[in-house]
Design a protein around this motif. Structure first.
Motif, mmCIF file in Angstrom:
data_model
loop_
_atom_site.group_PDB
_atom_site.id
_atom_site.type_symbol
_atom_site.label_atom_id
_atom_site.label_comp_id
_atom_site.label_asym_id
_atom_site.label_seq_id
_atom_site.Cartn_x
_atom_site.Cartn_y
_atom_site.Cartn_z
ATOM 1 N N GLY A 247 -0.635 2.255 -2.339
ATOM 2 C CA GLY A 247 -1.213 3.165 -1.410
ATOM 3 C C GLY A 247 -1.871 2.522 -0.478
ATOM 4 O O GLY A 247 -1.703 1.204 -0.225
ATOM 5 N N SER A 248 -3.024 2.932 -0.053
ATOM 6 C CA SER A 248 -3.906 2.436 1.209
ATOM 7 C C SER A 248 -5.354 2.683 0.894
ATOM 8 O O SER A 248 -5.603 3.911 0.282
ATOM 9 N N GLY A 261 -3.134 7.829 -1.232
ATOM 10 C CA GLY A 261 -1.959 7.716 -2.601
ATOM 11 C C GLY A 261 -0.492 7.409 -2.070
ATOM 12 O O GLY A 261 -0.229 6.880 -0.751
ATOM 13 N N THR A 270 12.232 -1.850 1.553
ATOM 14 C CA THR A 270 10.814 -1.753 1.644
ATOM 15 C C THR A 270 10.535 -1.757 3.231
ATOM 16 O O THR A 270 9.319 -1.366 3.545
ATOM 17 N N SER A 303 7.379 6.830 2.979
ATOM 18 C CA SER A 303 8.387 7.459 1.749
ATOM 19 C C SER A 303 9.674 7.653 2.367
ATOM 20 O O SER A 303 10.773 7.239 1.831
#
Ligand SMILES: Nc1ncnc2c1ncn2[C@@H]1O[C@H](COP(=O)(O)OP(=O)(O)O)[C@@H](O)[C@H]1O
Ligand SMILES: O=C(O)C[C@@H](O)[C@H](O)C(=O)COP(=O)(O)O
Length: 335
Positions: A247-248, A261, A270, A303
Motif C-alpha cells: 500500500g501507501s 491499503g 507489476t 490493481s
C-alpha cells in the motif's frame, strides 16, 4: 479539507511534461527475455501513461514533449489524439533522435523487469524555449516526471515549466519516476531530484526513490514521516510514499498522515502500478476527494492495470474503477 486550489476557469485539468515513448510488452509471460519472441506495442513513458490515465477518467489533458520524426513518433501522437490528449505542445525532433523503447520481461507476476533502449532519445531533446508559458497557464495543474531531469536540454525545459507553473499559481505534481539507467552519477541524480521537489506541491514516489534522494544527506535516521516533513518547509502540501503490495502512506502539511491499503487482484505484471495509481489519485484530489479516498481510488486503478497487459491502454474509466471497488477485496493498511 482541501490542500490544493485548482482554478476552474482553466482549459486543461492537467498538462504533463516529459517522455513519450513506446513499451514493447512481452506476449509470452512467465518467460525470461532471452526466450521471449513476440511483444505488443503500446504508448509508454511514465508521464504519458499518467496523462492517458487521466484522460480515460474524463479529464482534459495536454502534453509537452518531443517525439522522433518517424513511424514510432507518429504512432505516439496519433494514440494521444485518439485519447483526446491535446498535442499542440508535442514537438517533432529534427536532429535524427529516436523514440525511447521499453521492452518488458514478465518472468512471473512478482519478477518483472524492463530493458530500456534510450540512446539519443527524442524526449530528452526538449528545449526550454519549446516550453510555452501560455500553455501551462491554461492548465489547472502541471505534472512533471523525474526522468526528464536526467539530461540537458530536457532538464532545463522541466525547470522552465516549473518556473511558469509557480509564476501562474498552477499546482505541480511531481512523480519521482526514478530510472537509474538514464542517470550517470548518484550525486547529480539526488541534486536535481531535490531541486525539483522543492518547487512541487505534491510529491509521489516509492520508498526506494525517496531513499535515493536522501542518500547523500547523511540523515541520522529516516522513515516515511521524516522524509515527508523535509518537504513541508518548501512548497509541498502532500507527500505520498508508495510501498508496492503493502500500500501507501501520504503526509499532509497540517501534520496528518493518511494510509492507503490495496485491492487484491490477479497480478499479471507489476509495472504500470505507479502510473495508474498517480492518475487516479490526482483525479481524486481534483474532485475534492479526501486524501484517503483519493489513495483508495489510486490503489483500485493500480490493481486493475497490474492485472492487464499494458500500462497505458489498460487505464480504466471512472465507472470501471467504481465497479471494481464494489466487488474487489480491500486490504487495509495497519495504522
Ligand atoms: N501486488 C499488488 N496488489 C495490489 N495493488 C498493488 C500491488 N502492487 C502495487 N499495488 C498498488 O499500486 C500502488 C503503487 O505501486 P508501487 O509498486 O509502490 O509503485 P511503482 O509502480 O511506482 O513502483 C501501491 O500503492 C498499491 O496501491
Ligand atoms: O516509464 C516508462 O518508460 C515505461 C512505462 O511505460 C512502463 O509501462 C512502466 O514501467 C510503468 O512503470 P510504473 O507505473 O512506474 O510501475
Amino acid at each position: 479539507m482541501s490542500y490544493l486550489t485548482f482554478d476552474s476557469e482553466k482549459k486543461f485539468d492537467l498538462v504533463a511534461i516529459g517522455r513519450l515513448c513506446v513499451d514493447l510488452n512481452a506476449n509470452e509471460i512467465n518467460r525470461p527475455m532471452e526466450e521471449t519472441m513476440t511483444f505488443t506495442k503500446y504508448v509508454g513513458g511514465s508521464p504519458a501513461n499518467i496523462a492517458i490515465g487521466l484522460s480515460r477518467l474524463g479529464m482534459k489533458t495536454g502534453f509537452i514533449g518531443k517525439i522522433a520524426d518517424d513511424q514510432m513518433g507518429r504512432f505516439i501522437t496519433s494514440y494521444l489524439e485518439k485519447n483526446e490528449i491535446n498535442t499542440d505542445s508535442v514537438i517533432t525532433d529534427k536532429t535524427g533522435a529516436v523514440t525511447g523503447l521499453a521492452f518488458t520481461e514478465i518472468k512471473s507476476p512478482e519478477e518483472c523487469s524492463i530493458l530500456m533502449y534510450r540512446d539519443n532519445v527524442a524526449d530528452l531533446k526538449l528545449e526550454p524555449t519549446e516550453v510555452s508559458e501560455e500553455y501551462i497557464k491554461q492548465s489547472k495543474s502541471l505534472l512533471i516526471s523525474g526522468t526528464a531531469l536526467a539530461k540537458s536540454p530536457s532538464r532545463e525545459a522541466v525547470f522552465m515549466a516549473l518556473e511558469y507553473a509557480r509564476k501562474n499559481n498552477v499546482p505541480v505534481f511531481f512523480d519521482i519516476d526514478y530510472r537509474p539507467y538514464t542517470w550517470t552519477s548518484e550525486a547529480e541524480t539526488a541534486v536535481y531530484y531535490n531541486l525539483a521537489a522543492e518547487k512541487s506541491d505534491v510529491i509521489i514516489g516509492t520508498r526506494e526513490e525517496f531513499d535515493m534522494m536522501e542518500k547523500l544527506l547523511n540523515l541520522e535516521e529516516s522513515n516515511d514521516q521524516v522524509t515527508a516533513e523535509r518537504w513541508f518547509s518548501h512548497n509541498a502540501k502532500i507527500v505520498v510514499i508508495k510501498h508496492g503490495g503493502d500500500g501507501s502512506i501520504a503526509y499532509t502539511n497540517d501534520g496528518k498522515s493518511h494510509r492507503g491499503g490495496i485491492f487484491k487482484t490477479k497480478v499479471l505484471k507489476t509495472f504500470g502500478a505507479g502510473d495508474s495509481y498517480a492518475s487516479a489519485f490526482i483525479y481524486g484530489l481534483m474532485h475534492d476527494y479526501s486524501v484517503t479516498e483519493a489513495m483508495r481510488f489510486g490503489g483500485a486503478s493500480a490493481s486493475i492495470v497490474i492485472s492487464k497487459h499494458s500500462s497505458s491502454d489498460a487505464m480504466p474509466t471512472v465507472e470501471e474503477i467504481k465497479g471494481f471497488m464494489e466487488t474487489a477485496e480491500e486490504v487495509l493498511q495497519k495504522a
